[in-house]
Design an enzyme around this catalytic site. Structure first.
Site, mmCIF file in Angstrom:
data_model
loop_
_atom_site.group_PDB
_atom_site.id
_atom_site.type_symbol
_atom_site.label_atom_id
_atom_site.label_comp_id
_atom_site.label_asym_id
_atom_site.label_seq_id
_atom_site.Cartn_x
_atom_site.Cartn_y
_atom_site.Cartn_z
ATOM 1 N N GLU A 56 -22.524 -3.008 21.491
ATOM 2 C CA GLU A 56 -23.781 -2.998 22.227
ATOM 3 C C GLU A 56 -24.840 -3.838 21.520
ATOM 4 O O GLU A 56 -25.569 -4.615 22.157
ATOM 5 C CB GLU A 56 -24.298 -1.554 22.382
ATOM 6 N N CYS A 79 -23.351 5.116 20.505
ATOM 7 C CA CYS A 79 -23.574 6.138 19.483
ATOM 8 C C CYS A 79 -25.054 6.474 19.364
ATOM 9 O O CYS A 79 -25.929 5.681 19.714
ATOM 10 C CB CYS A 79 -23.020 5.677 18.137
ATOM 11 N N ALA A 157 10.657 5.485 4.697
ATOM 12 C CA ALA A 157 11.467 4.311 4.368
ATOM 13 C C ALA A 157 12.732 4.821 3.693
ATOM 14 O O ALA A 157 12.684 5.299 2.556
ATOM 15 C CB ALA A 157 10.704 3.367 3.445
ATOM 16 N N ALA A 166 18.217 6.955 -4.897
ATOM 17 C CA ALA A 166 19.599 7.206 -5.293
ATOM 18 C C ALA A 166 19.656 8.418 -6.222
ATOM 19 O O ALA A 166 18.631 9.001 -6.585
ATOM 20 C CB ALA A 166 20.173 5.977 -5.989
ATOM 21 N N THR A 199 3.582 12.061 -5.896
ATOM 22 C CA THR A 199 3.992 10.693 -5.561
ATOM 23 C C THR A 199 3.149 9.668 -6.311
ATOM 24 O O THR A 199 3.665 8.676 -6.834
ATOM 25 C CB THR A 199 3.878 10.466 -4.039
ATOM 26 N N LEU A 207 -1.926 2.601 -3.556
ATOM 27 C CA LEU A 207 -2.136 2.922 -2.142
ATOM 28 C C LEU A 207 -3.116 1.973 -1.455
ATOM 29 O O LEU A 207 -3.709 2.305 -0.433
ATOM 30 C CB LEU A 207 -2.617 4.371 -1.967
ATOM 31 N N ARG A 210 -2.312 -4.876 0.623
ATOM 32 C CA ARG A 210 -2.263 -6.210 0.016
ATOM 33 C C ARG A 210 -1.517 -7.179 0.934
ATOM 34 O O ARG A 210 -0.729 -6.764 1.786
ATOM 35 C CB ARG A 210 -1.561 -6.149 -1.350
ATOM 36 N N GLU A 270 2.045 8.356 3.363
ATOM 37 C CA GLU A 270 3.144 7.823 2.557
ATOM 38 C C GLU A 270 3.331 8.794 1.400
ATOM 39 O O GLU A 270 2.565 8.781 0.435
ATOM 40 C CB GLU A 270 2.819 6.420 2.027
ATOM 41 N N LEU A 275 5.658 16.972 0.914
ATOM 42 C CA LEU A 275 4.523 16.816 1.823
ATOM 43 C C LEU A 275 4.998 16.356 3.198
ATOM 44 O O LEU A 275 4.497 16.822 4.228
ATOM 45 C CB LEU A 275 3.508 15.829 1.249
#
Length: 341
Positions: A56, A79, A157, A166, A199, A207, A210, A270, A275
């Site tokens: 706006e 708003c 992933a 593994a 984690t 986190l 990039r 992630e 979690l």
């Protein structure tokens, strides 16, 4: 009542909001058109992202003529609060515009009520019949408003057999560089990236989002970490970017309610198995982004999802496939979980 020219203008505002030049990001994409008394276009505007003029304000600034008696057509309710920018309602009232046509009501805690303020000030306010088309511009935001909490996407992933590491704990990297680049784009599209203290400690994860050259992207999500474990100050998460929000508990409902109250409308998760499983069991997940690499790790690998409390096939968690695409050598399956009213 909306005239045919005003209805066409709403379609134009929708197209502006959907245009590739209108950046995707954590804020909703919004388009705006201003018409003169005869229905001719005076200006157009759109929101360039967090901290920039709202659509706006952009349209008002772009106008080269007096706006007294003009009509504003905008995809999202203006708003009525001051955040990183001033309230749109105030700018509209000062401009001389006397009619505002709104595509979608804003029902966020802070953003709502702009239409009512304009109406009380004598401006004619009409909500467009094209609300379904407008809602589709920002599907996460629209769902978030419906459920009154952020839209939550869970990223996984894994190997083909659902393992994230593994037997020896090695996990870098299960998926390809192409998949990892796409995840960084998912990060910059989100208001929040959420993980667990465990984690962050194990992976020393920053986190941040990039590019392929490892440079920080312009738009960064707010980082949020859940858990009671203390993260060493030497970890990367404290060395770059805005300080993370840390919640020293696992009360998922209260965390999401607090984030919603702070105007965060989308969350990308992630995190590790605990979690991930807690979120799936809670029913708070809206969408799963599942990257699968063409490898097998066997039952000694670390599973991405733990016990969901499913004892019979009837009780299985049902997800709805939305899309499947190839990302490098990996497969990304997007699955959605309908909102339960």
């Amino acid at each position: 009542m909306i005239s045919p020219k005003e209805l066409i203008a709403m379609h134009e505002a929708i197209n502006i909001a959907k245009n590739p030049d209108t950046p995707k990001g954590p804020n909703p994409r919004v388009g705006c058109v201003i018409l003169d008394k005869s229905g001719n276009y005076l200006s157009r505007g759109f929101h360039l992202g967090s901290g920039s003029d709202h659509a706006e304000i952009s349209a008002i600034k772009n106008a080269q003529q007096d706006l007294v008696g003009a009509t504003m057509v905008v995809t999202l309710e203006p708003c009525n609060h001051s955040g990183k920018t001033g309230p749109c309602v105030e700018a509209i009232l000062k401009s001389g515009i006397n009619k505002v046509i709104i595509g979608q009501k804003d029902s966020t805690a802070i953003g709502s009520g702009g239409g009512a303020v304009l109406a009380k000030s004598g401006i004619e306010v009409i909500f467009s019949p094209l609300e379904p088309e407008v809602s589709a511009i920002n599907p996460w935001f629209s769902v978030a408003m419906k459920q009154q909490r952020p839209y939550l996407r869970l990223k996984l992933a894994t190997s083909l057999d659902g393992r994230i590491a593994a037997r020896d704990g090695s996990s870098k990297w299960i998926t390809s560089s192409a998949a990892r680049r796409l995840v960084h784009q998912f990060r910059t599209d989100s208001s929040i990236i959420l993980s667990s203290t465990k984690t962050v400690i194990i992976d020393d994860a920053s986190l941040l989002a990039r590019n392929s050259d490892n440079d920080l992207l312009k738009i960064q999500p707010q980082r949020v970490v859940l858990g009671r474990s203390e993260i060493p100050q030497s970890h990367r998460i404290f060395k770059e970017g805005v300080a993370p929000l840390i919640y020293p508990h696992h009360d998922l409902d209260s965390v999401l309610a607090d984030l919603w109250s702070k105007q965060f409308n989308s969350v990308l998760v992630e995190a590790g198995p605990r979690l991930t499983t807690a979120l799936l069991r809670s029913g708070l997940v809206n969408e799963v982004l599942w990257f699968q690499a063409p490898i097998l790790l066997g039952d000694q690998g670390l599973a991405a999802v733990l016990d969901l409390g499913v004892e019979t096939l009837e009780k299985a968690h049902k997800l709805h496939p939305y899309s499947v695409e190839q990302v490098g050598v990996d497969t990304l399956t997007t699955l959605q979980i309908p909102v339960v009213n």
